[in-house]
Design a protein around this motif. Structure first.
Motif, PDB file in Angstrom:
ATOM      1  N   PHE A   1      66.878  81.494  20.094  1.00 37.79           N
ATOM      2  CA  PHE A   1      67.335  80.118  19.867  1.00 37.79           C
ATOM      3  C   PHE A   1      67.556  79.388  21.203  1.00 37.79           C
ATOM      4  CE2 PHE A   1      69.139  82.640  16.316  1.00 37.79           C
ATOM      5  CZ  PHE A   1      68.331  82.153  15.310  1.00 37.79           C
ATOM      6  N   ARG A   2      66.659  78.484  21.497  1.00 41.55           N
ATOM      7  CA  ARG A   2      66.765  77.681  22.717  1.00 41.55           C
ATOM      8  C   ARG A   2      66.147  76.310  22.436  1.00 41.55           C
ATOM      9  NH1 ARG A   2      66.936  79.639  28.128  1.00 41.55           N
ATOM     10  NH2 ARG A   2      67.772  81.536  27.161  1.00 41.55           N
ATOM     11  N   ARG A   3      66.916  75.271  22.686  1.00 42.79           N
ATOM     12  CA  ARG A   3      66.453  73.887  22.493  1.00 42.79           C
ATOM     13  C   ARG A   3      65.865  73.677  21.096  1.00 42.79           C
ATOM     14  NH1 ARG A   3      66.997  71.148  27.148  1.00 42.79           N
ATOM     15  NH2 ARG A   3      67.166  72.394  29.055  1.00 42.79           N
ATOM     16  N   ALA A   4      66.512  74.278  20.123  1.00 45.72           N
ATOM     17  CA  ALA A   4      66.096  74.122  18.727  1.00 45.72           C
ATOM     18  C   ALA A   4      67.122  73.270  17.984  1.00 45.72           C
ATOM     19  CB  ALA A   4      65.954  75.489  18.067  1.00 45.72           C
ATOM     20  N   GLU A   5      66.739  72.730  16.822  1.00 45.72           N
ATOM     21  CA  GLU A   5      67.618  71.850  16.053  1.00 45.72           C
ATOM     22  C   GLU A   5      67.619  72.244  14.587  1.00 45.72           C
ATOM     23  OE1 GLU A   5      67.020  67.690  16.629  1.00 45.72           O
ATOM     24  OE2 GLU A   5      66.507  67.896  18.747  1.00 45.72           O
ATOM     25  N   HIS A   6      68.737  71.901  13.912  1.00 51.71           N
ATOM     26  CA  HIS A   6      68.893  72.170  12.484  1.00 51.71           C
ATOM     27  C   HIS A   6      68.676  73.655  12.180  1.00 51.71           C
ATOM     28  CE1 HIS A   6      67.700  67.851  12.749  1.00 51.71           C
ATOM     29  NE2 HIS A   6      68.808  67.750  12.020  1.00 51.71           N
ATOM     30  N   ILE A   7      69.624  74.449  12.677  1.00 51.46           N
ATOM     31  CA  ILE A   7      69.586  75.901  12.546  1.00 51.46           C
ATOM     32  C   ILE A   7      70.679  76.333  11.581  1.00 51.46           C
ATOM     33  CG2 ILE A   7      69.832  78.082  13.786  1.00 51.46           C
ATOM     34  CD1 ILE A   7      69.128  76.468  16.355  1.00 51.46           C
ATOM     35  N   SER A   8      70.351  77.232  10.674  1.00 53.85           N
ATOM     36  CA  SER A   8      71.326  77.813   9.754  1.00 53.85           C
ATOM     37  C   SER A   8      71.252  79.333   9.843  1.00 53.85           C
ATOM     38  CB  SER A   8      71.050  77.363   8.318  1.00 53.85           C
ATOM     39  OG  SER A   8      71.926  78.004   7.414  1.00 53.85           O
ATOM     40  N   LEU A   9      72.396  79.966  10.098  1.00 53.23           N
ATOM     41  CA  LEU A   9      72.487  81.420  10.126  1.00 53.23           C
ATOM     42  C   LEU A   9      73.547  81.867   9.129  1.00 53.23           C
ATOM     43  CD1 LEU A   9      72.583  82.162  13.984  1.00 53.23           C
ATOM     44  CD2 LEU A   9      70.583  81.799  12.538  1.00 53.23           C
ATOM     45  N   GLU A  10      73.196  82.787   8.244  1.00 56.63           N
ATOM     46  CA  GLU A  10      74.143  83.330   7.277  1.00 56.63           C
ATOM     47  C   GLU A  10      73.922  84.833   7.154  1.00 56.63           C
ATOM     48  OE1 GLU A  10      75.743  82.687   2.679  1.00 56.63           O
ATOM     49  OE2 GLU A  10      74.115  81.440   3.475  1.00 56.63           O
ATOM     50  N   ASN A  11      74.998  85.578   7.335  1.00 56.66           N
ATOM     51  CA  ASN A  11      74.922  87.040   7.292  1.00 56.66           C
ATOM     52  C   ASN A  11      73.893  87.561   8.295  1.00 56.66           C
ATOM     53  OD1 ASN A  11      76.743  86.894   5.117  1.00 56.66           O
ATOM     54  ND2 ASN A  11      75.083  86.886   3.621  1.00 56.66           N
ATOM     55  N   VAL A  12      74.106  87.189   9.547  1.00 57.94           N
ATOM     56  CA  VAL A  12      73.178  87.549  10.613  1.00 57.94           C
ATOM     57  C   VAL A  12      73.927  88.349  11.684  1.00 57.94           C
ATOM     58  CG1 VAL A  12      71.697  86.667  12.468  1.00 57.94           C
ATOM     59  CG2 VAL A  12      71.654  85.580  10.217  1.00 57.94           C
ATOM     60  N   THR A  13      73.298  89.412  12.172  1.00 56.73           N
ATOM     61  CA  THR A  13      73.864  90.247  13.224  1.00 56.73           C
ATOM     62  C   THR A  13      73.001  90.139  14.470  1.00 56.73           C
ATOM     63  OG1 THR A  13      74.721  91.795  11.570  1.00 56.73           O
ATOM     64  CG2 THR A  13      74.590  92.576  13.838  1.00 56.73           C
TER      65      THR A  13
ATOM     66  N   MET B   1      76.716  78.173  11.046  1.00 59.80           N
ATOM     67  CA  MET B   1      76.764  79.626  11.088  1.00 59.80           C
ATOM     68  C   MET B   1      77.859  80.131  10.152  1.00 59.80           C
ATOM     69  SD  MET B   1      76.409  80.101  15.247  1.00 59.80           S
ATOM     70  CE  MET B   1      77.323  81.616  15.167  1.00 59.80           C
ATOM     71  N   LYS B   2      77.540  81.121   9.334  1.00 59.75           N
ATOM     72  CA  LYS B   2      78.520  81.726   8.422  1.00 59.75           C
ATOM     73  C   LYS B   2      78.287  83.229   8.376  1.00 59.75           C
ATOM     74  CE  LYS B   2      80.496  81.340   3.796  1.00 59.75           C
ATOM     75  NZ  LYS B   2      80.427  80.640   2.476  1.00 59.75           N
ATOM     76  N   ASN B   3      79.354  83.977   8.602  1.00 63.14           N
ATOM     77  CA  ASN B   3      79.277  85.443   8.585  1.00 63.14           C
ATOM     78  C   ASN B   3      78.262  85.947   9.605  1.00 63.14           C
ATOM     79  OD1 ASN B   3      81.055  85.251   6.390  1.00 63.14           O
ATOM     80  ND2 ASN B   3      79.400  85.376   4.897  1.00 63.14           N
ATOM     81  N   VAL B   4      78.502  85.598  10.849  1.00 57.27           N
ATOM     82  CA  VAL B   4      77.617  85.979  11.950  1.00 57.27           C
ATOM     83  C   VAL B   4      78.412  86.785  12.970  1.00 57.27           C
ATOM     84  CG1 VAL B   4      76.216  85.107  13.866  1.00 57.27           C
ATOM     85  CG2 VAL B   4      76.108  83.980  11.634  1.00 57.27           C
ATOM     86  N   SER B   5      77.803  87.814  13.537  1.00 56.04           N
ATOM     87  CA  SER B   5      78.409  88.551  14.643  1.00 56.04           C
ATOM     88  C   SER B   5      77.428  88.599  15.802  1.00 56.04           C
ATOM     89  CB  SER B   5      78.801  89.968  14.222  1.00 56.04           C
ATOM     90  OG  SER B   5      77.669  90.738  13.889  1.00 56.04           O
ATOM     91  N   ALA B   6      77.981  88.495  17.023  1.00 52.40           N
ATOM     92  CA  ALA B   6      77.135  88.470  18.215  1.00 52.40           C
ATOM     93  C   ALA B   6      77.827  89.201  19.356  1.00 52.40           C
ATOM     94  CB  ALA B   6      76.828  87.027  18.623  1.00 52.40           C
ATOM     95  N   VAL B   7      77.026  89.925  20.143  1.00 52.23           N
ATOM     96  CA  VAL B   7      77.507  90.586  21.352  1.00 52.23           C
ATOM     97  C   VAL B   7      76.639  90.112  22.510  1.00 52.23           C
ATOM     98  CG1 VAL B   7      77.918  92.770  22.527  1.00 52.23           C
ATOM     99  CG2 VAL B   7      78.270  92.608  20.053  1.00 52.23           C
TER     100      VAL B   7
END
Length: 282
Positions: free
Chosen positions: A94-106, A122-128
């Motif tokens: 994800f770089r210089r993008a628009e209208h992004i939806s993340l759900e249940n994403v690791t 973003m909903k229910n997302v985890s990131a390291v």
């Protein structure tokens, strides 16, 4: 919509500029930019194993898919893309993008991820990973877990709810950020921000919330938080004690007790800050 099922694609630009495709249980092996310039694409149960899979795309749905660590820089310059129930192990997605939806994403290797993006849900997302969501705008986030320093540097118009953020230097240089019902741990929280609001949050921070123009805390707990609010204009209603406060620029700070209040007259005007302690501890 044409359907491609259980196929393996190799080589550069394997499905370049594809249109109106449903891609099910397919594998994209070695070969850069397999779906570059594509539109109206549905991906289900598929795997990406090489670089730049979804550049310059629009109107893409990605469900139950995996981006391997070799699928680096996966989604750049793309408009209107959603990921549900996905694992993204590659960095710099994800770089210089628009209208992004993340759900249940690791995202277990999310360094330099979500940079300069707009209109993100973003909903229910985890990131390291470090530097998550740098310079993003218009983000709505719920139930996010972040383990990585320098999160949201330079972001604007961000709302975060029910989240856990372990991140040094979070929210630096931000504008119009509100965090509800969340836990934040990390040194130097929020420096150089403007309009940072924290509601019902638990915060741990060394020299946190300094150099902020219009910092608002509502019913927040400051645990093991020292040298807070230096050169900040602040309206803080704190649930419990604060270990130490250093040279606030102005506003009002209300807490049960402040362990150590440092106000240096040669650096700030003490008259500009009202201090209210509910407890009469010595």
């Amino acid at each position: 919509m044409k359907e491609l099922k259980r196929q393996t694609f190799t080589g550069e630009r394997a499905l370049f500029a594809a249109r109106d495709l449903k891609i099910v249980d397919c594998t994209f092996e070695d070969g850069e930019s397999p779906l570059k310039e594509s539109a109206n694409i549905e991906l289900v149960g598929s795997m990406f194993k090489w670089k730049y899979p979804l550049w310059y795309c629009r109107d893409v749905k990605v469900d139950d898919c995996t981006l391997f660590d070799t699928a680096r820089a996966g989604v750049w310059y793309t408009d209107n893309i959603s990921f549900r129930n996905c694992l993204i192990t590659a960095p710099k997605t994800f770089r210089r993008a628009e209208h992004i939806s993340l759900e249940n994403v690791t995202l277990p290797h999310a360094s330099e991820t979500m940079w300069t993006c707009k209109t993100v849900v973003m909903k229910n997302v985890s990131a390291v990973g470090d530097y998550f969501a740098m310079n993003c705008e218009d983000m709505e986030i719920d139930n996010f877990v972040l383990d990585g320093n320098y999160g949201f540097d330079g972001a604007k118009n961000v709302t975060i709810r029910n989240s856990k953020l372990l991140t040094k230097d979070a929210f630096w240089n931000c504008e119009n950020v509100t965090v509800y019902d969340s836990f934040i741990s990390g040194e130097y929280l929020g420096w150089n921000a403007k309009n940072l609001t924290l509601v019902n949050c638990t915060i741990e921070s060394l020299q946190g919330m300094c150099y902020i123009d219009n910092l608002i805390l509502k019913n927040c707990k400051l645990i093991n938080t020292t040298l807070a609010f230096e050169y900040s204009t602040v309206d803080a209603d704190i649930d419990g004690d604060v270990d130490s406060v250093l040279n606030p620029s102005g506003g009002k700070i209300t807490a049960d007790h402040i362990g150590k209040l440092i106000v240096e007259k040669d650096r700030v005007d003490p008259k500009k800050t009202v201090i209210v302690c509910r407890s009469q501890k010595a």
